[in-house]
Design an enzyme around this catalytic site. Structure first.
Site, short mmCIF file in Angstrom:
data_model
loop_
_atom_site.label_atom_id
_atom_site.label_comp_id
_atom_site.label_asym_id
_atom_site.label_seq_id
_atom_site.Cartn_x
_atom_site.Cartn_y
_atom_site.Cartn_z
N ASP A 54 0.84 -1.21 0.00
CA ASP A 54 0.00 0.00 0.00
C ASP A 54 0.87 1.25 0.00
O ASP A 54 0.36 2.37 -0.11
CB ASP A 54 -1.02 -0.01 1.14
N SER A 55 2.19 1.06 0.06
CA SER A 55 3.12 2.18 -0.17
C SER A 55 2.88 2.79 -1.54
O SER A 55 3.31 3.91 -1.82
CB SER A 55 4.57 1.71 -0.05
N LYS A 122 -0.93 -9.47 3.16
CA LYS A 122 -0.20 -8.95 4.31
C LYS A 122 -1.10 -8.02 5.12
O LYS A 122 -1.77 -7.16 4.55
CB LYS A 122 1.06 -8.21 3.87
N GLU A 124 -1.26 -5.57 8.74
CA GLU A 124 -0.44 -4.87 9.73
C GLU A 124 -1.04 -4.98 11.13
O GLU A 124 -2.25 -4.81 11.31
CB GLU A 124 -0.34 -3.38 9.37
N GLU A 191 9.28 -4.09 10.63
CA GLU A 191 9.74 -2.80 10.09
C GLU A 191 10.23 -1.86 11.19
O GLU A 191 9.54 -1.64 12.19
CB GLU A 191 8.56 -2.14 9.33
O1 KIV Z 1 3.58 -1.12 1.67
C1 KIV Z 1 4.77 -1.44 1.71
O2 KIV Z 1 5.56 -1.13 0.82
C2 KIV Z 1 5.24 -2.21 2.83
C3 KIV Z 1 6.72 -2.48 2.92
C4 KIV Z 1 7.39 -1.24 3.33
C5 KIV Z 1 7.04 -3.62 3.80
O3 KIV Z 1 4.47 -2.60 3.66
#
Ligand code: KIV
Length: 275
Positions: A54-55, A122, A124, A191
């Site tokens: 989600d980055s 993934k 969080e 992280e």
């Molecule tokens: O969204 C992302 O890019 C991430 C990484 C920084 C692990 O969660």
């Protein structure tokens, strides 16, 4: 010098292979990817896992945080990544507020797996997220947990800060990591935590721990693909390394990133956080 650069292509990465890599002491090299061209280069460079993170909200769409990224955004970028990659395992981020409870989490995860064609999702955090992990795993959704600095918590945290400093915070992280594994997570992204804490969590768990700003003792590393080629917006975090410096192609940069991760040369001391 770069013994880790492989010329012969290895078979497609599957979820069970991740745990095997940890058992074999073979480090996992991961990158984020958001489109077919970057995914193809990363795949050619032998990157093991590609995270449609989600980055993307920040590095592709130019937003100030990841909070407004949607499941449709991740599916859109995920499908492009699928077209570019053949070998790397594809992981999709579950965006902010898409896993408030297990059933809602499953509804969104199923779309990321089905429409987004990713092999793993993934999530969080710990707390209620542990129940979501268990519910997804019971329904055949492979899960990667994400602890430490969780960017979706930026409002509560008041910024992007190193996590797990001090005995209580370190113990809470160790407990959450263990709980994620017990709930069935297949992998953990850790992280921005001090290296000794990451080393302790790596030793505690049977599943691979992939670090980003978590020091050299993790079972693998992940970086944002743009950071690896020097396209970082704003202040560059300590854990980032620009592999394009002194090289003339993105493919070469990605290959050297993979080689340094596999050899344990990255991250170096300058990329670590102390306790
Ligand atoms: O969204 C992302 O890019 C991430 C990484 C920084 C692990 O969660």
């Amino acid at each position: 010098m770069y013994a880790g650069i492989t010329e012969t292509r290895s078979p497609p990465i599957t979820v069970p292979m991740l745990r095997q890599f940890k058992q074999d002491g073979r480090k996992i090299a991961a990158l984020t990817a958001y489109d077919a061209s970057f995914a193809k280069l990363a795949d050619e460079a032998d990157v093991d896992a590609l995270l449609v993170g989600d980055s993307l909200g920040m590095v592709v769409h130019g937003k100030r945080s990841t909070l407004s990224v949607t499941v449709d955004d991740v599916i859109y970028h995920g499908r492009a990544v699928v077209r570019g990659s053949k070998r790397s395992l594809r992981i999709a981020d579950m965006p902010y507020a898409t896993y408030p409870d297990p059933k809602t989490a499953f509804k969104h995860a199923a779309r990321l797996i089905g429409e987004g064609e990713c092999a793993m999702v993934k999530l969080e955090g710990g707390g209620h997220v542990i129940e979501c992990i268990r519910y997804l795993v019971d329904r055949e959704v492979p899960v990667c947990a994400h602890l430490g600095l969780t960017p979706q918590s930026v409002l509560r945290l008041g910024g992007y800060k190193v996590q797990g400093r001090g005995d209580a915070a370190a113990q809470a992280l160790r407990d959450a990591a263990r709980a994620a594994q017990v709930a069935g997570a297949e992998m953990l992204v850790l992280e921005c935590v001090p290296s000794p804490l990451a080393a302790a969590i790596q030793a505690d768990l049977a599943i691979p721990v992939i670090g980003i700003g978590a020091g050299p003792h993790c079972d693998g590393q992940i970086l944002v693909c743009y950071d690896v080629i020097g396209i970082s917006s704003g202040r560059r975090p300590r854990f980032v390394k620009n592999y394009l410096l002194g090289r003339d192609s993105v493919l070469d940069a990605f290959k050297h990133y993979v080689a340094e991760v596999r050899e344990g040369a990255f991250p170096a001391a300058e990329h670590e956080y102390a306790e």
